[in-house]
Design a protein around this motif. Structure first.
Motif, PDB file in Angstrom:
ATOM      1  N   ASN B  39      37.801  43.559  48.947  1.00  0.00           N
ATOM      2  CA  ASN B  39      37.394  42.334  48.243  1.00  0.00           C
ATOM      3  C   ASN B  39      37.362  42.581  46.749  1.00  0.00           C
ATOM      4  O   ASN B  39      36.887  43.611  46.295  1.00  0.00           O
ATOM      5  N   GLY B  40      37.879  41.630  45.992  1.00  0.00           N
ATOM      6  CA  GLY B  40      37.848  41.742  44.542  1.00  0.00           C
ATOM      7  C   GLY B  40      38.995  42.553  43.974  1.00  0.00           C
ATOM      8  O   GLY B  40      39.068  42.788  42.769  1.00  0.00           O
ATOM      9  N   ALA B  41      39.925  42.989  44.832  1.00  0.00           N
ATOM     10  CA  ALA B  41      41.033  43.829  44.358  1.00  0.00           C
ATOM     11  C   ALA B  41      42.005  43.033  43.494  1.00  0.00           C
ATOM     12  O   ALA B  41      42.696  43.597  42.650  1.00  0.00           O
ATOM     13  N   GLY B  42      42.066  41.723  43.719  1.00  0.00           N
ATOM     14  CA  GLY B  42      43.006  40.894  42.959  1.00  0.00           C
ATOM     15  C   GLY B  42      44.114  40.320  43.817  1.00  0.00           C
ATOM     16  O   GLY B  42      45.089  39.770  43.299  1.00  0.00           O
ATOM     17  N   THR B  44      44.055  37.668  46.047  1.00  0.00           N
ATOM     18  CA  THR B  44      44.137  36.201  45.985  1.00  0.00           C
ATOM     19  C   THR B  44      44.710  35.750  44.642  1.00  0.00           C
ATOM     20  O   THR B  44      45.587  34.890  44.587  1.00  0.00           O
ATOM     21  N   THR B  45      44.208  36.346  43.579  1.00  0.00           N
ATOM     22  CA  THR B  45      44.695  35.960  42.251  1.00  0.00           C
ATOM     23  C   THR B  45      46.209  36.186  42.160  1.00  0.00           C
ATOM     24  O   THR B  45      46.944  35.334  41.660  1.00  0.00           O
ATOM     25  N   THR B  46      46.666  37.312  42.677  1.00  0.00           N
ATOM     26  CA  THR B  46      48.102  37.608  42.617  1.00  0.00           C
ATOM     27  C   THR B  46      48.916  36.569  43.369  1.00  0.00           C
ATOM     28  O   THR B  46      49.857  35.981  42.812  1.00  0.00           O
TER      29      THR B  46
END
Ligand SMILES: Nc1ncnc2c1ncn2[C@@H]1O[C@H](COP(=O)(O)OP(=O)(O)O)[C@@H](O)[C@H]1O
Ligand SMILES: [Mg+2]
Lengths: 334, 274
Positions: B39-42, B44-46
């Motif tokens: 979680n929070g790795a990035g 979704t944003t990517t």
């Protein structure tokens, strides 16, 4: 177009199947109107309301009669407005102390007493009697446009404004953004669906309560329908403008309440603002609902045509255009 | 095969948070690409930048070698990590609604078959279980006959049986030639489904390779575990003999074939936070 009609249909189904809100939207105003109609049907007070034009002449014994409430008017006051009040039984009599004339309504239940008072009390000599005619306007006749206005305000602001913010918060808007549907198409579909929902519920409320109460309707139904449509549009536009940015349902809820409550109280839904401090009346004129209510009352109670309520129609139209412009400019999917 | 999509020096900053830090990779057409990370790795944003939902801070995104055009929306299928569905309408009505948005929507019968929707067609959206909702969202994603579908953590929160069923659906969609991009923090899922894997943490792309290559690159032989000790055994025979010679206590010994889970621990120095 296919996308648009599908969205209107889905949104409308969503409303109709939400039986809780649906029943509330229909029954609440009906119950309210009928409830008020009974609560105010027996007008037990024996107070006479007498309008006085010009300086109150203390030599006029009539003016000292007990149980009489005097409402002073400037001599410059529009006579038509006063005559209308008399016709609608908002005033029981009108006295012009300079021209030495008094007017009564021949259908007024207090007219005989007022005539006697006028003739027999000192100072009454020399006054000539004038008669106007008009059936009384019951409180409920006056109330109906107010309650319908209130209903459409809640229906539009929550049904468009709050729902859009909820859609933004829970990701429905984001899901729509991922499709080829444009924001404008989506928003328009929401507005159109809500327009028909509120129009139909308003008509239902009107017809439903009219069965029991038989309102006074002196104007044209077409004019009233056009006004109603404009009123709904203005509230949908306001809802869209409010919903353009908020991400948080609670905040949106708070803001909508902050707007609806003053409109409930100060747009003349339940009581006339006449005689209240000037600042309240000025505030009231800034509220779109006031203009809708004023115009519909004039159509229903005084038989006014659309042309005669042009100032109100103009206000509502400009308000609608400004809100739609703001909404288009500010809107964000996320 | 040529890359259907690629990103170059893709970056996203939220204030001081470097959600995605200048990453580059390409996705060959027809494969299943997995973006792995805690979680929070990035992740979704990517993928939301690749979907055209979020604007990158900098960097480039190419679809078939060209920057993304508005028509891309008709060629992409998207399943978000969190989506609420419109209330008070049924699964079937929702599918019909979304079908109206596309010029050539996938026929309803095919949607129903590919996503096993028979049993829930007339159910209200709000009354779906976790697995049923994911199936429904997958169906929404493939309505446009997409050339590429993005699935953001499609199996998070599902029970093991539902996860396996979902994997079958993803395989079915891939078998039709659709490129699949999925994010997950389940290593077994990536190992089973993905042809190419990117491992992300703190906005960086730590590794990019096939699951087999990744494992053979980082591990030779097996992992020998003793209580409080882990040995990478290139040659299992040598390691065992050495342990015996040391006179080590072999109670509790286990031999383990390294998997992506182990690789992740090795790369990030932490277990998967979920
Ligand atoms: N809209 C946003 N505003 C601010 N920070 C965000 C936003 N979206 C994501 N982040 C941050 O970016 C980082 C990556 O998030 P995300 O891409 O959601 O990770 P993942 O999907 O791998 O769990 C996290 O630190 C998260 O807090
Ligand atoms: Mg995520």
């Amino acid at each position: 177009m296919k996308a648009f009609t599908a969205m209107v249909k889905a949104r409308t189904m969503e409303f109709v199947r939400d039986t809780g809100s649906f029943a509330w939207a229909l029954l609440f105003p009906i119950v309210m109107i009928i409830g008020f109609a009974f609560a105010f049907s027996s007008n037990g007070d024996t107070l006479f309301k007498v309008g006085v034009l010009g300086p109150g002449d203390s030599s006029l014994g009539f003016l000292k009669a007990p149980q009489t409430q005097f409402i002073p008017y400037e001599a410059s006051q529009d006579r038509d407005v006063l005559m209308n009040k008399l016709r609608q039984h908002n005033l029981d009599a009108l006295v012009d102390t300079q021209a030495k004339v008094y007017w009564v309504n021949d259908q007024g239940k207090n007219t005989k007493i007022l005539d006697l008072l006028m003739v027999h009390l000192e100072g009454g000599e020399g006054y000539s009697r004038q008669v106007v005619s008009g059936a009384p306007v019951r409180y409920v006749d006056w109330l109906v446009p107010g309650v319908i206005a209130m209903n459409l305000m809640f229906g539009c602001l929550f049904g468009v404004g709050y729902v859009l913010v909820r859609y933004r918060k829970n990701g429905v808007l984001k899901r729509m953004k991922a499709t080829p549907v444009s924001a404008l198409t989506f928003i328009t579909a929401q507005g159109v669906s809500r327009f028909f929902i509120v129009l139909v519920t308003s008509l239902f409320v009107y017809v439903g309560t009219n069965l029991f109460l038989n309102f006074r309707m002196d104007g044209s139904y077409l004019d009233l329908l056009l006004l109603l449509s404009l009123g709904i549009l203005s509230m949908i536009a306001l809802g869209l403008a409010l919903a353009s940015r908020f991400k948080n349902e609670e905040l949106a809820n708070g803001v909508i309440n902050l707007i609806t409550w003053p409109m409930m109280l100060f747009s003349g839904v339940f009581f006339s603002l006449e005689g209240t401090p000037k600042i309240l009346q000025d505030l009231s004129l800034g509220l779109p609902l006031t203009h809708f209510i004023t115009a519909s009352r004039q159509v229903m109670l005084e038989g006014a045509s659309l042309a005669q309520v042009m100032p109100e129609v103009a206000f509502l139209s400009i308000f609608t255009v400004v809100c739609l412009g703001l909404a288009a400019w500010l809107f964000r999917w996320e | 095969m040529a890359d259907i999509m690629s990103v170059e020096f893709l970056e996203k900053r939220y204030g001081n948070v470097q959600a995605v830090d200048k990453i580059s990779f390409g996705i060959p057409e027809g494969i299943c690409f997995g973006l792995l990370g805690p979680n929070g790795a990035g992740k979704t944003t990517t993928i939301e930048m690749m979907e055209g939902i979020t604007d990158p801070t900098s960097g480039q995104i190419l679809f078939r070698g060209r920057p993304i055009e508005p028509s891309f929306k008709k060629k992409v299928g998207i399943q978000f990590q969190h989506t609420s569905l419109p209330e008070f309408i049924t699964v079937k009505e929702t599918l019909q609604l979304f079908s109206a948005f596309y010029p050539n929507p996938r026929p309803m019968a095919e949607l129903i078959r590919l996503c096993s929707l028979d049993d829930i067609l007339n159910r209200d959206n709000q009354k779906l279980s976790g697995g049923q909702k994911q199936r429904m969202l997958l169906a929404l994603a493939i309505i446009p006959m997409p050339e590429i579908v993005f699935l953001d953590e499609p199996t998070t929160g599902l029970d093991p049986q539902a996860r396996r069923n979902f994997w079958d659906l993803v395989r079915g969609i891939k078998a039709q030639g659709t490129t699949v991009v999925l994010t997950t923090h389940y290593m077994d899922e990536a190992q089973v489904l993905c042809d190419l894997i990117g491992i992300m943490d703190h906005g960086h792309l730590l590794e990019l390779d096939t699951p087999d290559h990744l494992l053979s690159k980082h591990f030779q032989g097996a992992l020998v575990r003793l209580p409080g000790r882990e040995i990478q055994a290139e040659n299992l025979d040598d390691t065992m003999k050495q342990l015996l010679a040391e006179g080590a206590d072999l109670t509790g010994l286990s031999i383990h074939k390294p998997d992506l889970e182990d690789l992740f621990i090795k790369l990030t120095g932490s277990t998967l936070r979920s």
